[in-house]
Design a protein around this motif. Structure first.
Motif, PDB file in Angstrom:
ATOM      1  N   GLU A  80     -48.746  -4.742  41.909  1.00  0.00           N
ATOM      2  CA  GLU A  80     -47.697  -3.726  41.735  1.00  0.00           C
ATOM      3  C   GLU A  80     -46.326  -4.211  42.205  1.00  0.00           C
ATOM      4  OE1 GLU A  80     -45.872   0.143  41.142  1.00  0.00           O
ATOM      5  OE2 GLU A  80     -47.929  -0.393  40.625  1.00  0.00           O
ATOM      6  N   THR A  87     -43.021   7.921  42.486  1.00  0.00           N
ATOM      7  CA  THR A  87     -42.692   7.705  41.081  1.00  0.00           C
ATOM      8  C   THR A  87     -42.406   8.993  40.316  1.00  0.00           C
ATOM      9  OG1 THR A  87     -45.057   7.633  40.519  1.00  0.00           O
ATOM     10  CG2 THR A  87     -43.959   5.529  40.981  1.00  0.00           C
ATOM     11  N   GLY A 110     -38.942   9.717  38.656  1.00  0.00           N
ATOM     12  CA  GLY A 110     -38.860  10.056  37.234  1.00  0.00           C
ATOM     13  C   GLY A 110     -38.169  11.391  37.014  1.00  0.00           C
ATOM     14  N   LEU A 155     -37.524  -0.738  41.884  1.00  0.00           N
ATOM     15  CA  LEU A 155     -38.038   0.163  40.856  1.00  0.00           C
ATOM     16  C   LEU A 155     -36.984   1.186  40.423  1.00  0.00           C
ATOM     17  CD1 LEU A 155     -40.757   0.529  39.389  1.00  0.00           C
ATOM     18  CD2 LEU A 155     -41.346   2.280  41.076  1.00  0.00           C
ATOM     19  N   ASP A 206     -50.270   3.848  33.188  1.00  0.00           N
ATOM     20  CA  ASP A 206     -50.815   4.048  34.533  1.00  0.00           C
ATOM     21  C   ASP A 206     -52.335   4.148  34.475  1.00  0.00           C
ATOM     22  OD1 ASP A 206     -48.453   3.948  35.901  1.00  0.00           O
ATOM     23  OD2 ASP A 206     -48.146   6.119  35.932  1.00  0.00           O
ATOM     24  N   TYR A 226     -36.370   2.428  36.445  1.00  0.00           N
ATOM     25  CA  TYR A 226     -36.441   3.816  35.984  1.00  0.00           C
ATOM     26  C   TYR A 226     -35.091   4.287  35.446  1.00  0.00           C
ATOM     27  CZ  TYR A 226     -41.144   5.265  37.376  1.00  0.00           C
ATOM     28  OH  TYR A 226     -42.515   5.430  37.438  1.00  0.00           O
ATOM     29  N   VAL A 285     -40.664  -1.041  45.722  1.00  0.00           N
ATOM     30  CA  VAL A 285     -40.192   0.302  45.365  1.00  0.00           C
ATOM     31  C   VAL A 285     -38.679   0.359  45.175  1.00  0.00           C
ATOM     32  CG1 VAL A 285     -39.762   2.560  46.444  1.00  0.00           C
ATOM     33  CG2 VAL A 285     -42.088   1.737  46.174  1.00  0.00           C
ATOM     34  N   THR A 298     -46.037  -0.659  47.981  1.00  0.00           N
ATOM     35  CA  THR A 298     -44.671  -0.137  47.917  1.00  0.00           C
ATOM     36  C   THR A 298     -43.599  -1.180  48.222  1.00  0.00           C
ATOM     37  OG1 THR A 298     -44.885   0.614  50.227  1.00  0.00           O
ATOM     38  CG2 THR A 298     -45.372   2.223  48.495  1.00  0.00           C
ATOM     39  N   ASP A 326     -43.046  -4.756  39.840  1.00  0.00           N
ATOM     40  CA  ASP A 326     -41.865  -3.907  40.040  1.00  0.00           C
ATOM     41  C   ASP A 326     -40.594  -4.733  40.176  1.00  0.00           C
ATOM     42  OD1 ASP A 326     -43.495  -1.710  39.946  1.00  0.00           O
ATOM     43  OD2 ASP A 326     -43.528  -1.356  42.110  1.00  0.00           O
ATOM     44  N   CYS A 366     -35.250   5.791  46.617  1.00  0.00           N
ATOM     45  CA  CYS A 366     -36.250   4.731  46.779  1.00  0.00           C
ATOM     46  C   CYS A 366     -36.144   4.050  48.147  1.00  0.00           C
ATOM     47  CB  CYS A 366     -36.116   3.699  45.658  1.00  0.00           C
ATOM     48  SG  CYS A 366     -36.727   4.286  44.073  1.00  0.00           S
ATOM     49  N   MET A 410     -48.061   6.964  45.921  1.00  0.00           N
ATOM     50  CA  MET A 410     -47.202   6.408  44.879  1.00  0.00           C
ATOM     51  C   MET A 410     -46.660   7.499  43.971  1.00  0.00           C
ATOM     52  SD  MET A 410     -46.651   3.212  45.275  1.00  0.00           S
ATOM     53  CE  MET A 410     -45.914   2.861  43.667  1.00  0.00           C
ATOM     54  N   GLN A 411     -47.474   8.532  43.730  1.00  0.00           N
ATOM     55  CA  GLN A 411     -46.995   9.647  42.912  1.00  0.00           C
ATOM     56  C   GLN A 411     -45.865  10.399  43.601  1.00  0.00           C
ATOM     57  OE1 GLN A 411     -50.623  11.886  42.126  1.00  0.00           O
ATOM     58  NE2 GLN A 411     -50.642  11.134  40.028  1.00  0.00           N
TER      59      GLN A 411
END
Length: 474
Positions: A432, A298, A302, A381, A261, A385, A378, A375, A436, A339, A294-295
């Protein structure tokens, strides 16, 4: 293994016997909420800083430039924490508590060594890093001030995140959530005090963060060292080089996901500064707001996929392959649902999020556009993950590392560097979603092709071990 207290399941009973969906939700929800809390650290800082009178916009850019460096710091915590924790859970599943304790002890020393080294490196080369990450003349003083104070608390940041992984790996998800919650509440309370009441501005925000991380680190340390209900208690007599190597190797996947990142932030900030002309600092401020959003996606995502690793690791170690399969499906479905919700929020409600950072209309317009485009990938994604963290939980490090590198360094980085050259600065944010979507497809193909062989091989190994044990008894 812990005994049942009344009708209450012990941590290990929950991992192996509780219904899969209940066990997954029990681990996932606190872990997800814990990561929402961790996001609050950076977001609360940025909200207050962005609303500072007269200098808010440029100060926000300065703090945003520090983001790649603080991200690298946290990635080393996950290198050890998310490398050692699955190994510890696998050993618990095998019934080998002695090895589990050695892994925890070894990981503690690794976290300590890494924290000391990172503090020294940032102290010496911090200004050089800030220039690399796009600091301009106006934003540099704010970036320097924030980084100076933040670096003082590197030990706390590393210990809080790293040790908490070992709490969650024992099935103690609610305790893991408390680790983050203590820090977040402390940070929210101290930020306005240091920034506005004491008049310390950006430096005050960093000091509040350091104190908050210290509170979280102390809590996690106490929970692992002095709480007798822990399946594995932290002791300080053992350091195993072999376990240290395995921990680092397995943790590389999580490390690369987070650490790269910073590479992407470096590339993004440089592209915005280089091709943005007079709007460079404003575009970086918009990117800082966008990356904060985004945090919110993500890190909790996570939290779901890494927080539920114990149920995969424990049952993989135990040899309950069917439970591993069903658990992985439940984790994927939960990730996918999360998501989808976040995609809808990003596309239709980003304006409300952006408005808490700034009242500048032009900056708001750029930030909303960035969020909307960034996004678009997303939902896919979730597959990336879930499958990468699933492989990590099973100790399959090479595959997890390869898939992690593909998304960021194999696809996103080249596009971030090339798109603004070909199509102008506005195109850089398309890197991005393209990455993704492409990496999700690759992860699905690799995982679905290989997981059957991986699980069958584990099952045969367990059956062989049980047969040898039975022969020995006979």
């Amino acid at each position: 293994m812990h005994k049942l207290v009344g009708n209450r399941l012990s941590a290990e009973e929950r991992l192996s016997k509780q219904s899969v969906w209940k066990a997954v939700l029990y681990l996932a929800i606190p872990s997800m909420l814990s990561q929402f809390v961790n996001v609050a650290y950076g977001i609360v800082d940025r909200i207050y800083i962005g609303n500072m009178a007269e200098v808010g916009q440029i100060a926000l850019a300065g703090v945003g430039i520090c983001g790649p460096i603080t991200t690298v710091v946290s990635s080393f915590a996950y290198l050890i924490g998310l490398g050692g924790a699955p190994l510890m859970a696998i050993k618990l599943g095998e019934g080998d508590k002695t090895s589990a304790q050695k892994i925890l002890s070894t990981s503690f020393y690794l976290l300590l060594i890494v924290a000391v080294l990172l503090t020294a490196i940032v102290a010496i080369f911090g200004d050089v890093f800030l220039v690399w990450f796009g600091a301009g003349k106006s934003s540099m003083p704010y970036a320097q001030e924030y980084l100076h104070y933040y670096n003082i608390g590197t030990l706390f940041a590393i210990m809080a995140a790293g040790l908490n992984s070992f709490i969650i790996a024992q099935g103690r998800a609610k305790t893991g959530m408390l680790t983050g919650l203590i820090g977040a509440i402390t940070n929210i309370a101290l930020d306005p005090l240091f920034i506005f009441v004491f008049g310390m501005g950006v430096g005050g925000a960093a000091i509040a963060t350091v104190i908050s991380q210290a509170a979280s680190a102390i809590f996690a340390f106490v929970m692992l060292t002095f709480v007798k209900s822990s399946s594995v208690v932290l002791r300080f007599k053992t350091f195993s080089r072999a376990m240290a190597s395995r921990t680092v190797l397995l943790g590389l996947s999580a490390f690369l996901i987070i650490a790269t990142d910073s590479v992407m932030l470096l590339a993004l900030n440089s592209a915005l500064q280089t091709y943005g002309g007079d709007k460079g600092d404003m575009l970086i401020s918009a990117a800082t707001i966008m990356l904060s959003f985004m945090q919110v996606i993500t890190l909790p995502l996570g939290g779901i996929t890494s927080g539920t690793q114990p149920i995969l690791s424990y049952n993989y170690g135990k040899g309950d392959i069917d439970r591993v399969r069903v658990s992985q499906f439940a984790i994927l479905m939960l990730s996918l649902g999360f998501c989808i919700v976040m995609f809808i929020l990003a596309q239709f409600f980003a304006g409300g999020f952006v408005s808490i950072f700034t009242t500048d209309k032009q900056l708001q317009q750029y930030a909303i556009q960035f969020i909307s485009v960034y996004t678009l990938g997303v939902i896919p994604l979730a597959f990336q993950y879930a499958y990468v963290d699933g492989l990590t939980a099973l100790g399959i490090a090479p595959l997890a590392i390869t898939l992690s590198l593909l998304r960021k360094l194999g696809i996103m980085l080249p596009l971030t560097l090339l798109l603004p050259i070909w199509y102008g600065v506005d195109s850089v944010i398309f890197a991005e979603p393209i990455a993704d979507i492409a990496s999700a497809i690759a992860s699905c193909v690799v995982y679905l092709c290989l997981i059957g062989k991986i699980l069958r091989r584990r099952q045969l190994r367990i059956e062989h071990s049980n047969a040898l044990l039975q022969q020995h008894k006979d």
